[in-house]
Design a protein around this motif. Sequence first.
Motif, PDB file in Angstrom:
ATOM      1  N   SER A 457    -100.559  42.104  29.281  1.00 12.97           N
ATOM      2  CA  SER A 457    -102.059  42.284  29.844  1.00 12.97           C
ATOM      3  C   SER A 457    -102.608  43.590  29.235  1.00 12.97           C
ATOM      4  CB  SER A 457    -101.897  42.476  31.191  1.00 12.97           C
ATOM      5  OG  SER A 457    -101.207  43.668  31.505  1.00 12.97           O
ATOM      6  N   TRP A 458    -103.772  43.479  29.182  1.00  7.52           N
ATOM      7  CA  TRP A 458    -104.763  44.766  28.863  1.00  7.52           C
ATOM      8  C   TRP A 458    -104.289  46.145  29.457  1.00  7.52           C
ATOM      9  CZ3 TRP A 458    -106.631  43.850  24.514  1.00  7.52           C
ATOM     10  CH2 TRP A 458    -107.489  42.825  24.167  1.00  7.52           C
ATOM     11  N   SER A 459    -103.934  46.034  31.132  1.00  7.59           N
ATOM     12  CA  SER A 459    -103.425  47.210  31.803  1.00  7.59           C
ATOM     13  C   SER A 459    -102.414  47.633  31.251  1.00  7.59           C
ATOM     14  CB  SER A 459    -103.503  47.064  33.296  1.00  7.59           C
ATOM     15  OG  SER A 459    -102.648  45.762  33.453  1.00  7.59           O
ATOM     16  N   SER A 460    -101.354  46.761  30.958  1.00  8.41           N
ATOM     17  CA  SER A 460     -99.920  47.443  30.596  1.00  8.41           C
ATOM     18  C   SER A 460    -100.125  47.754  29.199  1.00  8.41           C
ATOM     19  CB  SER A 460     -99.143  46.443  30.704  1.00  8.41           C
ATOM     20  OG  SER A 460     -99.289  45.164  29.637  1.00  8.41           O
ATOM     21  N   GLU A 462    -102.640  49.506  27.924  1.00  3.96           N
ATOM     22  CA  GLU A 462    -103.466  50.507  27.921  1.00  3.96           C
ATOM     23  C   GLU A 462    -102.185  51.716  28.682  1.00  3.96           C
ATOM     24  OE1 GLU A 462    -106.338  51.662  27.177  1.00  3.96           O
ATOM     25  OE2 GLU A 462    -106.483  49.776  26.250  1.00  3.96           O
ATOM     26  N   LYS A 463    -101.312  51.235  29.277  1.00  4.89           N
ATOM     27  CA  LYS A 463    -100.336  52.296  29.677  1.00  4.89           C
ATOM     28  C   LYS A 463     -99.527  52.641  28.594  1.00  4.89           C
ATOM     29  CE  LYS A 463     -99.959  50.380  34.625  1.00  4.89           C
ATOM     30  NZ  LYS A 463     -99.212  49.802  35.489  1.00  4.89           N
ATOM     31  N   SER A 526    -106.370  39.086  29.326  1.00  6.15           N
ATOM     32  CA  SER A 526    -106.704  38.915  30.585  1.00  6.15           C
ATOM     33  C   SER A 526    -106.134  37.921  31.491  1.00  6.15           C
ATOM     34  CB  SER A 526    -107.980  38.959  30.763  1.00  6.15           C
ATOM     35  OG  SER A 526    -108.581  37.615  30.145  1.00  6.15           O
ATOM     36  N   ASP A 561     -95.257  43.045  32.173  1.00  6.87           N
ATOM     37  CA  ASP A 561     -95.955  43.047  33.412  1.00  6.87           C
ATOM     38  C   ASP A 561     -95.205  42.502  34.648  1.00  6.87           C
ATOM     39  OD1 ASP A 561     -98.822  43.284  32.605  1.00  6.87           O
ATOM     40  OD2 ASP A 561     -98.368  41.490  31.420  1.00  6.87           O
ATOM     41  N   ASP A 610    -106.489  39.858  34.872  1.00  4.05           N
ATOM     42  CA  ASP A 610    -106.490  41.054  34.716  1.00  4.05           C
ATOM     43  C   ASP A 610    -107.806  41.939  34.259  1.00  4.05           C
ATOM     44  OD1 ASP A 610    -106.150  43.927  33.782  1.00  4.05           O
ATOM     45  OD2 ASP A 610    -104.475  43.431  32.533  1.00  4.05           O
ATOM     46  N   THR A 612    -108.945  44.724  33.515  1.00  2.00           N
ATOM     47  CA  THR A 612    -108.872  46.048  32.699  1.00  2.00           C
ATOM     48  C   THR A 612    -109.876  45.767  31.543  1.00  2.00           C
ATOM     49  OG1 THR A 612    -106.921  46.624  33.400  1.00  2.00           O
ATOM     50  CG2 THR A 612    -107.706  47.549  31.284  1.00  2.00           C
TER      51      THR A 612
END
Length: 629
Positions: A457-460, A462-463, A526, A561, A610, A612
Amino acid sequence: MDAELEKLVEAGKLSSKAAGQLEKLKPGTFCLHKSWGFGRVREWNLLFNQVVIDFTNKKSHPMQTEYAAENLTPLAPEHFLARKATDLASIKNLARENPTALVRNILESLDGKATAQQISEWLFGDVFTEAEWKRWWESTKKALKASGAFSLPAKKTDPIQIRGEGVSHADELIAAFNKARQPKQQITALEQIIKFHEQFKEPEKQLQPIIVTVENTAARNQKIHPELAFELIMGRDDLLARVPRVHTTHIGLTLSKLILEEEHRLISILPKLPAAKEKRILQALPSALGPNWTERALGLMQGSHGRMVAQIPRILNEAGQHAELRTTLERSVREHSATSEMLAWLCNERESWSELVTPDLLGAIFSALEREQHNAPGRASKLHRTLVEDRQLLGDILRNGDVGLARDVMRRLQLSPLFDELTKRSLLARIVKVHPELESMITGSQAEEKAAPLIVSWSSLEKRKAEYEELVKTKIPENSREIALARSYGDLSENFEFKAAKQMQSVLLRRKAELEQMLHNARGTSFENPDTSRVSIGTIVTLRNAETNMEEAYTILGAWDGDPDRRIISYQTAIGQALLGHEIGETVSLNTEHGTAQFTIASIQPATPDRTPAPSPPSESAVEAVIAK
């Protein structure tokens, strides 16, 4: 009353009560103080209203007369401490010649009862050394029991008492049983009766009522507390075996019948029993269940706790059922349905089961650990500890496997969320020890074949990027400064700070290389508009258990994720891989903590996308730029 004391009373300087007490504390009298302990009255100095005491560790200590009267306890000459202070040699001789008389004197000096610890405190040091005390006390306890004049408790912390006239040990045991109100208390009392059964001179009269009570209590508790019923019946059987003159009053209430009636509850009953009693029930399975006992024992092994998992194989082997046990173990390892307790036992006993120590075993271990993380996240199991702490285990498993299998294991480890980074590095190093040609997979010194892209995912993503940025811009520079500072202390051979900083540098650089590789392979998404005609990444799958008809839902997302608490799983997990590509109505086999189960896919829905924002695609990624440098 002493004339001087009378004068003090008449003058109002001393109360009549205090004067009466001081009359018992004349010079030469032994006494006890609650804080300063044993002492002897040295003198009265009534002119200054004082009593002077020689305590063991406080000589010539003055006390006000009123205070002394209230706080000192006079000791009679026959008190043990007084005897020891005046004639230590005779006390030592009494300890050798008549230990029961010595103990009686101590107990009488302590109001008729004392713990073993209290007795040792009065004898240790001046009468016995520590080694002498231990030898003396072991023999003295036997003499106390044989004398019949003392009541010795089952617990070490309970006091030994002088038995009353006409009260035997057998009478005390019966009284303790009759006093017990709860089944557990009755079991404890029954065990003492069994232990000292030879002391009952009239067993029919004394013990037959005990048998009746035990059987009635067992019958009442079988439905609600079957574990207590088992303990009571086993205790009854032990008593019947030792005392043939008593008999059962419930002909049908036997251990075999209990096992047969409670067969389907054994898996929950046995863990509540002490290990010896659990083993006894397992050993009784053949006579209770007949030809089906092997199948039932294997079933118990596959769904039980660690202690039983270790007990059952021994019992099966003793009964000549080794082949059946091996078949069950092979199948459960092959199907990845073995519980973590079974696998931990197999790993610890692998010398006896070398034919099962193959890469398949490692696959079963990873599957079991993933199930555990899903069901109880954050808890390290026995299997997890075994894999991490047994430094020979991975080598034994992979020694006879080819390098391709070892490479697959290393990749699975590198992507696994089951271990922290340091543990992961340690496990990888153990594999490299067996297959040195794979060292480049952790050092990055050679280019490995192109790895499959990671869907994340984009959020993971980015993390991971944020972690990489912090590593490169903060942690590694800070570590470099720590190394420089530590180097300035000189003498690097004895410089702990320098060694620690260098070790941390290795950890940070390895993590940097890992993140670079992971980010290089990552493909962000996403999860919008997933294909819901079949299970795919970005879908919510509802499964219906074919046996129980209960439903549970899983959200299948990217490699980074996973969130077991929210039933979100990575598509790379065993469950994710088993589900991908299947359509509604199809049946899949999944490994659960209770073995393999069949599930029907009831529905497939799109997961929440997602939100993000996706980063703008650069001409060359930041990670690749770093690698290029």
